[in-house]
Scaffold this active site. Sequence first.
Site, PDB file in Angstrom:
ATOM      1  N   PHE A   1      42.407  48.852  32.534  1.00  0.00           N
ATOM      2  CA  PHE A   1      43.355  49.569  33.254  1.00  0.00           C
ATOM      3  C   PHE A   1      43.317  49.430  34.568  1.00  0.00           C
ATOM      4  O   PHE A   1      43.969  49.685  35.373  1.00  0.00           O
ATOM      5  CB  PHE A   1      43.148  51.031  32.700  1.00  0.00           C
ATOM      6  CG  PHE A   1      42.258  52.057  33.479  1.00  0.00           C
ATOM      7  CD1 PHE A   1      40.870  51.895  33.040  1.00  0.00           C
ATOM      8  CD2 PHE A   1      42.693  52.551  34.476  1.00  0.00           C
ATOM      9  CE1 PHE A   1      39.973  52.808  33.665  1.00  0.00           C
ATOM     10  CE2 PHE A   1      41.725  53.361  35.417  1.00  0.00           C
ATOM     11  CZ  PHE A   1      40.431  53.288  34.909  1.00  0.00           C
ATOM     12  N   LYS A   2      41.826  49.010  35.331  1.00  0.00           N
ATOM     13  CA  LYS A   2      41.718  48.852  36.771  1.00  0.00           C
ATOM     14  C   LYS A   2      42.854  48.211  37.270  1.00  0.00           C
ATOM     15  O   LYS A   2      43.140  48.437  38.557  1.00  0.00           O
ATOM     16  CB  LYS A   2      40.520  48.499  37.247  1.00  0.00           C
ATOM     17  CG  LYS A   2      39.228  49.064  36.319  1.00  0.00           C
ATOM     18  CD  LYS A   2      38.690  50.139  37.192  1.00  0.00           C
ATOM     19  CE  LYS A   2      37.480  51.082  36.873  1.00  0.00           C
ATOM     20  NZ  LYS A   2      37.152  51.256  35.572  1.00  0.00           N
ATOM     21  N   ASP A   3      43.356  46.963  36.771  1.00  0.00           N
ATOM     22  CA  ASP A   3      44.409  46.167  37.218  1.00  0.00           C
ATOM     23  C   ASP A   3      45.468  46.827  37.531  1.00  0.00           C
ATOM     24  O   ASP A   3      46.318  46.563  38.651  1.00  0.00           O
ATOM     25  CB  ASP A   3      44.819  45.125  36.045  1.00  0.00           C
ATOM     26  CG  ASP A   3      43.832  44.146  35.895  1.00  0.00           C
ATOM     27  OD1 ASP A   3      43.138  43.603  36.710  1.00  0.00           O
ATOM     28  OD2 ASP A   3      43.508  43.603  34.760  1.00  0.00           O
TER      29      ASP A   3
END
Length: 455
Positions: A110-112
Site C-alpha cells: 500500500f505504500k505505493d
Amino acid sequence: MKYVSTRDNSNEYNFEEVFIKGLADDGGLYVPTSLKKYTHKELLDLKNLNYNELSTEIINQFLSDFISKEELLSLVKKSYSTFREKEVVKISSIGKLKLLELFHGPTLAFKDVAMQFIGNLYEYYLSKNDKKINIVVATSGDTGAAAIDAIKGKSNLNIFVLHPNNRISPVQRKLMTTVEEKNVFNIAIDGNFDDCQNIVKSMFSDLEFSKSINMSGVNSINWARIIAQAVYYFYAYFKLGKETVSFSVPTGNFGDVFAGYLAKIMGLPIDKLIVATNENDILHRAISKGDYISREVKETLSPSMDIQLASNFERLIYYINNSDSKITLDIMKKIKQNSYQIEKNNLDIIQKDFLSESCNEQETLDIIKKNYEENNIILDPHTAVGVGAAKKLSFNDCVVLSTAHPCKFPDATNNAINKNKKLPRELQHVLDKNENFQVLKNNVEDIKKFVKSKV
Ligand SMILES: *Cc1c(COP(=O)(O)O)cnc(C)c1O
C-alpha cells in the site's frame, strides 16, 4: 491551509515546509490548524467520482496554496498511471468481509499509493525551485522499494535507502536493488532496522550535514503521505454504499489507520477503526487498556509491522487533547521515558473511534490456511492480521485493508499452506536481474562519507 507542530502550536507553517521537512524542528509532527468537515450533501457530490477525481478533491483541501487544482489532477493521474488496476484500489470479498486491496502499485504494497504521489510532488516543487534534494530513508522492506520506484529517474533528486543486510526478504531486496537509474543508491547496513533508522535520524540532526545536502525524508510521518491515504477510505465507503462502515487496519506506525481517523473527522461516516497488530502489540495494549509501554521488538511473519513506537500516535494524542500542544509535549516526554499510561478520560475518547486486537504467529498462519481452504484466497501475513482482528472482535462484515501482495512474503505463505503466489508478470524480471548495492558498516560517519561522495 496552515499547519502547526503537535509540540508547539504557536507558529504556523505552510504546506511546502510541512512536505519538504516532514518533521518539525521541535520534534513534533505537523497537523493542520483546521479541517474541512464534509456535510452529508457534500459527500453525495463526491460519491460518483473516479479514484483520481476523488483524490484531487480530498487532497486539494490540504495544499491549495501549493498547487492549483488543475495541476493537482494531472499530478494525481500521472501518479496512478503506474498502477495495475485502473481504479488504483480494488474491493474483493471473503464471505461477508470485504478486502480493500491496496497493493496494485509498482512495488506491491500500500505504500505505493502515497509514495507515487509524493515522488511527483517533489518533481513539481523542483520545477519551481532551483535546488537539488537528497532523500535518505531507512526501510524494513516495503517503504524503500516504494520510495525508490517513486523517485527513480527524476531530475535534481537522489535517493539513498538503508536496509538491514540479510534481514529483508529476497523479493523485497530485489525490488530495490535491480533498479538501474543513476539517482538510486542502495546501502545494506551490517545491523538491524533500528540501526538503519538511528543512522538516518542522526544524519538529520547533524544540521550542518543535512543542510549541506538538502536532505529530505519520506517516512510515514510525512503529512503528504497521510492525506493520500485518507482517499481510499472515502473511495471504499462510496463503493460499498452502506450508511456506515468499519475498517480493520494492519498497523505498525499508526500511519495508515490515522489516515482513516482523518477521514472520519472530515465527516466520513466511519463506525469503528480496528487497530490490528501482530505480536508487537503496543497499540493493542494501549487502545484496549491504556498501556503504552514499549517492549523489545520481535521479528514476526509480518515484518512491516514489527514496530514498538508508533510515531503517528502523537497526532492522535494531540487531537484527543483538544489540540493542546503543551499536554502533547508532556505526554511525549513520558513516552520517551517509556512511562506513559493513557488516562481514563483520554482512553474513553479513543475507544469511541478505535477498537484493537492482536494476532500471534500461529493465529496468523491459521488465518492464511483457513482462507485458502475455504475461499481459495492467499492472504499476505499483514492482511491476515487484519482479518484475524476483525474476526476476533466479531466484526464480520467490515472492510479489511489488504496492505501487501502475498507474493512479497513467500516464507509466510509456504509455512501456512506450502504455496506461494507468483510475482505479477510485469515484475518477474526483478528475480534474475543484476543487483546493485553497497554493504557498509553500522557507522554513521561512513554513511555520511558515502552519501557526500555521490551527491
Ligand atoms: C507499512 C506496512 C504496514 C503498516 O502501516 P503503518 O502505516 O506503519 O501502520 C502494514 N502492512 C504492510 C504490508 C506495510 O508495508
